[in-house]
Scaffold this motif. Structure first.
Motif, short mmCIF file in Angstrom:
data_model
loop_
_atom_site.label_atom_id
_atom_site.label_comp_id
_atom_site.label_asym_id
_atom_site.label_seq_id
_atom_site.Cartn_x
_atom_site.Cartn_y
_atom_site.Cartn_z
N ASN A 152 37.48 36.51 32.01
CA ASN A 152 36.23 35.75 31.99
C ASN A 152 36.47 34.24 32.04
O ASN A 152 35.65 33.50 32.58
N ARG A 153 37.61 33.82 31.49
CA ARG A 153 37.92 32.38 31.52
C ARG A 153 38.51 31.97 32.87
O ARG A 153 38.19 30.91 33.41
N VAL A 154 39.41 32.80 33.39
CA VAL A 154 40.11 32.45 34.62
C VAL A 154 39.25 32.72 35.86
O VAL A 154 39.27 31.96 36.83
N ARG A 155 38.51 33.83 35.84
CA ARG A 155 37.66 34.21 36.96
C ARG A 155 36.22 34.37 36.47
O ARG A 155 35.70 35.49 36.36
N PRO A 156 35.55 33.27 36.17
CA PRO A 156 34.16 33.35 35.69
C PRO A 156 33.30 34.10 36.70
O PRO A 156 33.39 33.88 37.91
N GLY A 157 32.50 35.02 36.21
CA GLY A 157 31.62 35.78 37.08
C GLY A 157 32.22 37.06 37.62
O GLY A 157 31.50 37.85 38.25
#
Length: 238
Positions: free
Chosen positions: A32-37
């Protein structure tokens, strides 16, 4: 006796379930932090993955609990505690033997489960994760979970291993199972594209399996994929 066996099986099931929730939860947060969405609109899929995975935890945990009881009470298995029971040089050999044996079993059963009839009945549950997420690591139909659950219980009767090295094997199983399903490559390019990386499976390799189905069947190593001509390299999307 039966009470102790049941309690051991329940305890091991709880440990497997909590290990799954902790590991998948941590890497889901990282995603969730590295690839938001990335997880957007996947709520129903993730809930399904968690449900199947918790069912798999019982299938993995029950035989492990029975064997753990037998080891403690009757000396079943070839797990040892005394550091001097085998030469120190053997300590790192045992985990490699376990991982290669597990990888070999996984490769061939995995290929079998991609035959049309087996796929529909057994393996389609796992491939329903489109795209895979960190929660999909144990999202298996019960029959598929059973094929994975028998491996370590069989190996501990066949190959001597120190209890700490067995813990290392279980840690590697957990981390690679989760990180290979995250949908993106968390390891540095210099490792993934190195000579060592050419023989190890990471997310970008396994992601291609989830995209194309008929390739990249391995679990830890690319050995059998390379030998059998089923290695199609890394996914450009991971």
């Amino acid at each position: 006796m039966w009470t102790a066996i049941i309690l051991s099986a329940l305890a091991m099931t709880a440990i497997v379930a909590l290990r799954y929730l902790a590991a998948s939860g941590v890497f889901a947060l990282v995603t969730n932090r590295v690839r938001p969405g990335y997880h957007a609109r996947l709520g129903q899929q993730i809930r399904r993955e968690i449900g199947w995975s918790l069912a798999s935890a019982a299938i993995y945990g029950i035989p492990a609990g029975v064997i753990a009881w037998g080891w403690q009470e009757h000396g079943w298995t070839r797990i040892y505690i005394d550091w001097n029971a085998y030469p120190l040089w053997y300590l790192p050999i045992a985990p490699l033997l376990y991982l290669f044996a597990h990888d070999s079993w996984f490769y061939w059963t995995h290929r079998l489960m991609h035959r049309p009839r087996w796929f529909r009945v057994v393996h389609a549950v796992h491939h329903a994760s489109r795209p895979p997420t960190a929660w999909a690591a144990m999202s298996f139909h019960p029959w598929e979970a059973l094929t994975g659950a028998v491996v370590i219980p069989v190996l501990v009767f066949a190959i001597p291993i120190h209890v700490t090295m067995l813990g290392l094997v279980l840690l590697i199983m957990t981390v690679m199972g989760v990180t290979n399903h995250m949908g993106w490559e968390m390891f540095p390019r210099r490792l993934v594209h190195s000579r060592l990386g050419e023989w190890l499976i990471t997310a970008s390799h396994h992601q291609r399996h989830h995209e194309e189905y008929k390739c990249n069947y391995g679990l830890y190593f690319r050995f059998w994929d390379r030998v059998c001509g089923t290695d199609r390299g890394l996914s450009p999307n991971a």
